[in-house]
Every structure is written in structure tokens, then in C-alpha cells.
Design an enzyme around this catalytic site. Structure first.
Site, PDB file in Angstrom:
ATOM      1  N   HIS A  63       0.839  -1.191   0.000  1.00 27.06           N
ATOM      2  CA  HIS A  63       0.000   0.000   0.000  1.00 27.06           C
ATOM      3  C   HIS A  63       0.879   1.248   0.000  1.00 27.06           C
ATOM      4  O   HIS A  63       2.101   1.156   0.182  1.00 27.06           O
ATOM      5  CB  HIS A  63      -0.964   0.008   1.192  1.00 27.06           C
ATOM      6  CG  HIS A  63      -0.304   0.114   2.534  1.00 27.06           C
ATOM      7  ND1 HIS A  63       0.462  -0.895   3.070  1.00 27.06           N
ATOM      8  CD2 HIS A  63      -0.303   1.116   3.466  1.00 27.06           C
ATOM      9  CE1 HIS A  63       0.905  -0.535   4.265  1.00 27.06           C
ATOM     10  NE2 HIS A  63       0.467   0.678   4.527  1.00 27.06           N
ATOM     11  N   HIS A  65       1.535   3.887   1.911  1.00 27.71           N
ATOM     12  CA  HIS A  65       2.003   4.643   3.062  1.00 27.71           C
ATOM     13  C   HIS A  65       3.524   4.640   3.013  1.00 27.71           C
ATOM     14  O   HIS A  65       4.144   3.621   2.655  1.00 27.71           O
ATOM     15  CB  HIS A  65       1.477   4.047   4.368  1.00 27.71           C
ATOM     16  CG  HIS A  65       0.080   4.495   4.691  1.00 27.71           C
ATOM     17  ND1 HIS A  65      -0.706   3.859   5.622  1.00 27.71           N
ATOM     18  CD2 HIS A  65      -0.662   5.540   4.209  1.00 27.71           C
ATOM     19  CE1 HIS A  65      -1.877   4.483   5.694  1.00 27.71           C
ATOM     20  NE2 HIS A  65      -1.873   5.481   4.852  1.00 27.71           N
ATOM     21  N   ASP A  67       6.070   4.383   4.921  1.00 32.77           N
ATOM     22  CA  ASP A  67       6.941   3.402   5.564  1.00 32.77           C
ATOM     23  C   ASP A  67       6.949   2.075   4.831  1.00 32.77           C
ATOM     24  O   ASP A  67       7.653   1.146   5.234  1.00 32.77           O
ATOM     25  CB  ASP A  67       6.550   3.214   7.040  1.00 32.77           C
ATOM     26  CG  ASP A  67       5.097   2.835   7.229  1.00 32.77           C
ATOM     27  OD1 ASP A  67       4.243   3.367   6.498  1.00 32.77           O
ATOM     28  OD2 ASP A  67       4.803   2.024   8.121  1.00 32.77           O
ATOM     29  N   HIS A  68       6.200   1.984   3.731  1.00 31.83           N
ATOM     30  CA  HIS A  68       6.185   0.759   2.932  1.00 31.83           C
ATOM     31  C   HIS A  68       6.695   0.976   1.508  1.00 31.83           C
ATOM     32  O   HIS A  68       6.885  -0.010   0.794  1.00 31.83           O
ATOM     33  CB  HIS A  68       4.766   0.178   2.890  1.00 31.83           C
ATOM     34  CG  HIS A  68       4.277  -0.295   4.215  1.00 31.83           C
ATOM     35  ND1 HIS A  68       4.263  -1.626   4.586  1.00 31.83           N
ATOM     36  CD2 HIS A  68       3.817   0.393   5.286  1.00 31.83           C
ATOM     37  CE1 HIS A  68       3.787  -1.726   5.822  1.00 31.83           C
ATOM     38  NE2 HIS A  68       3.515  -0.518   6.266  1.00 31.83           N
ATOM     39  N   HIS A 143      -7.383  -1.327   5.463  1.00 32.78           N
ATOM     40  CA  HIS A 143      -6.559  -0.280   6.060  1.00 32.78           C
ATOM     41  C   HIS A 143      -7.142   1.075   5.662  1.00 32.78           C
ATOM     42  O   HIS A 143      -8.204   1.142   5.024  1.00 32.78           O
ATOM     43  CB  HIS A 143      -5.113  -0.443   5.594  1.00 32.78           C
ATOM     44  CG  HIS A 143      -4.111   0.319   6.399  1.00 32.78           C
ATOM     45  ND1 HIS A 143      -4.173   0.431   7.763  1.00 32.78           N
ATOM     46  CD2 HIS A 143      -3.001   1.031   6.019  1.00 32.78           C
ATOM     47  CE1 HIS A 143      -3.173   1.164   8.195  1.00 32.78           C
ATOM     48  NE2 HIS A 143      -2.439   1.546   7.156  1.00 32.78           N
TER      49      HIS A 143
END
Length: 304
Positions: A63, A65, A67-68, A143
């Protein structure tokens, strides 16, 4: 048995800490290497893990975000500096494609390899990658933005022939494929030799489910039933269940409930909130529900 390993590069959540890197893993299976998520610092973790940059054939982004996925453009740029020529497949939600194209135009001039983008429908469970030895399926999650997990499934192998038995019964080479496929053998005298005496037992196919950021889904177990290992985010403990509900994350205990209901082989916990100085509190909560639970940590390797 061919290697099937999970290399943990990062298992922290959104807020950077001195103890954990952002989310990233490398799945190594039968000589191929696939990256799942690519947070900041992934390149450094690849170096520390001594994973060869050139062996990564695909990246799966769960996804959008940061941090990914914030580490993806930097890694692609580094691949160019290293002279990569093999194409790189990127599987991700549709919204990443335009952003990645614009970043590559700005920062990745003169790449000598192709970046092939594959749109993943995060609402469907379907095969998104397949080769001769494995399949990768998307697993819908819930999410704050479109998000999915990934299910790596090894394809079953054919059994090995017992050469001494083939010679003893004078079985012609032309029959090897049939016997590998499960056929018995009948001697000229009419004796039936069962297949189990002619082949070595087949090793069971292995599987790995990566469930990225998601709130607890009571029916998720149905999609990942019986996997050899499950990684499930466990951002919070039960002390912060209201935060989990608000931000669409899971607690360690909820992750264990999914593992228990899916009857998995082992549960890997990760994506820890920065509020926890010691994640053993999360492990203890998970073990109350599912004993074969383990904390992820950077540089760990789990072998399936």
C-alpha cells in the site's frame, strides 16, 4: 529441499526509531528473490544482509504509506548506478504508477533496465505472479488506504524415482514420467508393484502469507488457511486496542487469532509501534492464543 527463506529487513511502523527500520522483507525461494515492501533504509539493510541487489527480480508493494514504499525510488536509482540490465517488475496499487514514473523521470536518467509496473487490485484475491515453481496471490486487507497482502505458494514437485527399484524390476525409461505421476507398475508375471515402492515421498509444498497493515478481519483466516508461515502486523498490544481500531491496525493478540483460526505453521509478528521499548509484551499476548508465535527483528532469517 530447495531453500524457502524470509529475510527480515525492517519490521518497524511509521515513526522511525533507532531500533527498527521501516517495513521490508525479501522472500527467497528456489533461487529466486522477491521483495515485499520497500520502506526507507531498505538499501542499507540489503547491504547488511549480504543480499545481492542483482538477484531481486520483483518488488511487491502492499500500500502507499511511506513506511512501505519511500525506499523504492532510491533502490531503483541504485540499481541503475550498479549497471543493472535485467528488468524489474513492480506490483502495487494503481496510484503508485504515475508517481513512480514522475520520480524516475526526475532521478533515474539513463537506466539500462526496464521497470515494468503491474497494477494490483487490492479488493480481489487473485494470482498476480506465476512461474514454473510458485504463484503469488494478492490478499485483500482493510486499512486506511487500498491495501493488500501477498500469498507465496510453492508449486508441488514430482517425486524422485528410486533408481535401484527401476533397475530391479527392469522398468523402461519410457515409463518414468508415468510413475512420477503416480502410476503403479505391473511385471510380466502380473505382479503389481505399488507406486510407493518406486518413488521417494514428495516434500509438502510450502507457503507464506504476508499480511501488511490491516485492522483485524475475522474472516481473513479463510484466505490463508494452512500456510506454513504467516506474517501479520501487530502494531499494538491490547493496552492500545482503541488506537488499533482508530488507525486500522491490529494487536498482537488479534494477529494470533488469525494464525490460530488459519491453522498456520508459525506466526511472525512485526510492524511494531514505536511506543514499545520491549516488544516481548506483544509476544506474550500472542502466545496466549497461538504458541508458535515469534518476534521479527532486523537481519533475522526464517526458514520454511
Amino acid at each position: 529441499m530447495e531453500p524457502f527463506k524470509i529475510h527480515i529487513l525492517g519490521c518497524g511502523s511509521a515513526l522511525p526509531t533507532l531500533r527498527h527500520y521501516s517495513s521490508s522483507q525479501v522472500v527467497e525461494i528456489r533461487g529466486k528473490q522477491f521483495m515485499i515492501d520497500c520502506g526507507e533504509g531498505t538499501q542499507m539493510q540489503l547491504r547488511r544482509s549480504r543480499i545481492r541487489f542483482t538477484k531481486l527480480s520483483a518488488v511487491f508493494i502492499s500500500h502507499l504509506h511511506g513506511d512501505h514504499c519511500f525506499g523504492l525510488i532510491g533502490m531503483i536509482s541504485t540499481f541503475g548506478l550498479l549497471g543493472r540490465t535485467a528488468k524489474l517488475d513492480v506490483y502495487a496499487p494503481a496510484a503508485l504508477e504515475q508517481m513512480l514514473d514522475e520520480q524516475m523521470r526526475l532521478y533515474c536518467h539513463g537506466l539500462e533496465f526496464e521497470v515494468v509496473f503491474h497494477v494490483v487490485d487490492t479488493t480481489q484475491q487473485q494470482v498476480i505472479y506465476e512461474d514454473r515453481s510458485l504463484t503469488v496471490e494478492s490478499v485483500p486487507l482493510e486499512h486506511r488506504v487500498p491495501c493488500c497482502g501477498f500469498l507465496f505458494k510453492e508449486k508441488p514437485t514430482m517425486p524422485h524415482i528410486k533408481r535401484d527399484m527401476m533397475d530391479f524390476y527392469h522398468i523402461p525409461v519410457s515409463q518414468i514420467y508415468n510413475i512420477k505421476g503416480g502410476a503403479d507398475w505391473m511385471t510380466p508375471e502380473g505382479e503389481v508393484i505399488p507406486n510407493s515402492r518406486l518413488v521417494e515421498p514428495v516434500e509438502p509444498a510450502r507457503s507464506y502469507a504476508y499480511c501488511s497493515d490491516t485492522r483485524y478481519i475475522p474472516t481473513l483466516y479463510e484466505r490463508i488457511k494452512g500456510v506454513t508461515a504467516l506474517y501479520h502486523e501487530s502494531t499494538y498490544g491490547e493496552d492500545c486496542i482503541q488506537h488499533a481500531e482508530k488507525y486500522y491496525h491490529s494487536t498482537a493478540l488479534q494477529a494470533a487469532m488469525v494464525a490460530r483460526d488459519a491453522q498456520v505453521g508459525k506466526l511472525l509478528l512485526g510492524h511494531y509501534s514505536s511506543r514499545y521499548e520491549d516488544e516481548n509484551v506483544l509476544l506474550e499476548e500472542a502466545k496466549k492464543v497461538f504458541e508458535d508465535s515469534f518476534l521479527c527483528d532486523e537481519q533475522m532469517i526464517f526458514e520454511l
